[in-house]
Design an enzyme around this catalytic site. Sequence first.
Site, mmCIF file in Angstrom:
data_model
loop_
_atom_site.group_PDB
_atom_site.id
_atom_site.type_symbol
_atom_site.label_atom_id
_atom_site.label_comp_id
_atom_site.label_asym_id
_atom_site.label_seq_id
_atom_site.Cartn_x
_atom_site.Cartn_y
_atom_site.Cartn_z
ATOM 1 N N GLU A 19 -192.116 24.986 -70.313
ATOM 2 C CA GLU A 19 -192.340 23.627 -70.787
ATOM 3 C C GLU A 19 -191.101 22.758 -70.594
ATOM 4 O OE1 GLU A 19 -195.132 26.414 -72.700
ATOM 5 O OE2 GLU A 19 -192.957 26.391 -72.474
ATOM 6 N N GLU A 78 -195.416 25.697 -58.234
ATOM 7 C CA GLU A 78 -194.037 25.790 -57.736
ATOM 8 C C GLU A 78 -194.005 26.394 -56.321
ATOM 9 O OE1 GLU A 78 -192.683 27.847 -61.218
ATOM 10 O OE2 GLU A 78 -191.503 26.128 -61.868
ATOM 11 N N MET A 110 -181.038 33.122 -64.504
ATOM 12 C CA MET A 110 -181.830 32.044 -65.087
ATOM 13 C C MET A 110 -181.628 30.773 -64.270
ATOM 14 S SD MET A 110 -183.372 33.444 -67.624
ATOM 15 C CE MET A 110 -184.019 31.989 -68.454
#
Length: 425
Positions: free
Chosen positions: A60, A340, A311
Site C-alpha cells: 500500500e 508491476e 528491500m
Amino acid sequence: MNRTLYTLLFHLGLPLVALRLYLRARKAPAYGQRIGERFACKLPTMRQGGIWVHAVSVGESIAAAPMVRALLKAYPGLPITLTCMTPTGSERIRALFADEPRVQHCYLPYDLPWAAGRFLDHVQPKLGIIMETELWPNHIHQCARRGIPVALANARLSERSARGYGRFAKLTRPMLAEMSLIAVQTETEARRFRDLGARPECVQVTGSIKFDLKIDEHLQARARALREQWGADQRPLWIAASTHEGEDALILQAHRQLLQVHADALLILVPRHPERFDGVHALCAEQFATVRRSAGTSVDARTQVLLGDTMGELLFLYALADIAFVGGSLVATGGHNPLEPAALALPVLMGPHVFNFLEISAMLRDAGALQQVDDADGLAEAVRRLIELPQDAQRMGEAGRAVMRANQGALQRLLEELGNLLHKR
C-alpha cells in the site's frame, strides 16, 4: 456487533495484541520497537493541519507513493503525515521520502477511541486518506467527530470481504456512512460498498492508481548492464516475486524441473516478508547453488538461484528477468500486484488464487498478458514454453503494457475528488 461492543472487545483483547507483538518481535525485532506509537504515546513532533495518508504495509505504501508526490506538488504549503502498521512498511516509507521534509511518519495507533483521538489531536489533519480497504471504525468515527473528511482511495472489496463486512452490519453501515469519499477501482466494488451502507453520492469509480505506475527510464538499462556483468545476458532468467510460506518449495520444485531441460536457467526468488529471508535461503541452499542479493556476491555461471533478500528493489529485480511469476497465488493468499511486471513488458504467470486482484488479473488474462497455472508442474511447463517460444513471451509482454496504458488516468481522477474535499473545508 456495534462500535461500542467492538471497542470493548478490542480492549479485552489487548493482552493478545501484546502477545502477538512479542511473538512477531522474536522473528522480526523491529516489532518490539516504537510500541508507544501504537497507543498514540511518544509520537514524534509533527506539523499540524496537513493531509494524513494511511497505508497499512509495503504494498500500500508503494501504491500510495505517486498519490503522495502528486499531493505534495498540488499543495506545497501542506505537510503529509504518512502512517502504516508494519516495520517493513515504515522502512519503505522512509526510503521513498527520505529527501522530502514535508512527509512525516509514525505508526497508526490501534483502533481504540482514546488512541485514535490522541493521534488526530496531535496531527490535526484537514483530510484523511486511507489506502485500499484498511477500515478502522474508531479512527473514522473520531475523524467524523472533528469534522475531518475521510476518503478511501484506490478502494477494493472482494466478494468474500464484502460478505465478512456484511456479517457485522451494525458496525459497518455507520462506519461507511461517515466516510466522505470512497474512490473504488471498479463498478462491481462500488455496488458492494453501496450495498454495505456507503452513501451512494460518496462512492466514485476512479479506477486503480496502480495502472499509473511510473517506471524509471534508466531502470531497464541498469538491469541489462548487471546481467551483462554477470555474463547472464543469454541465460533464461525468471523471477518468482512476493512468495509466501508454503509457496517457495513449489517454486523450487518447478525450477528443478526446468533445469532438467534448460540447465543454465537462473531463478530470482523474492520472499514477501523479510523475517522469512533466512529460512528461504536455507531451503534454496539445500538444493541449489544460491547467492543472496544482500551479500553483494556476483552471480556467476554456476549460480542457479539468486535470493532477493533486499528491500525496495522489487521493480529492479523484475527488470532483470525475462519471465515473471507473481506470488501469493499458488497458496490461498490471494495474489499480489501483477501490474508491476506488466509495466515492464514481462509475460506474467500466477497461480489459481488471485482474489486480491481479481478484476486486474482478469483484464490481463483476457488480453493475453497473463497465464494462470495450477501447481509446480504447470509453472515449470509455462516457464519452459515461454523460454522456448520467445515470440509468445514478447507478445504477452506487449499485451500487458498495452493494458497498463489503456487504463491510466485513475490518479488524476482521484486527485480531483480529493481536491473537492479539501476545498470544502
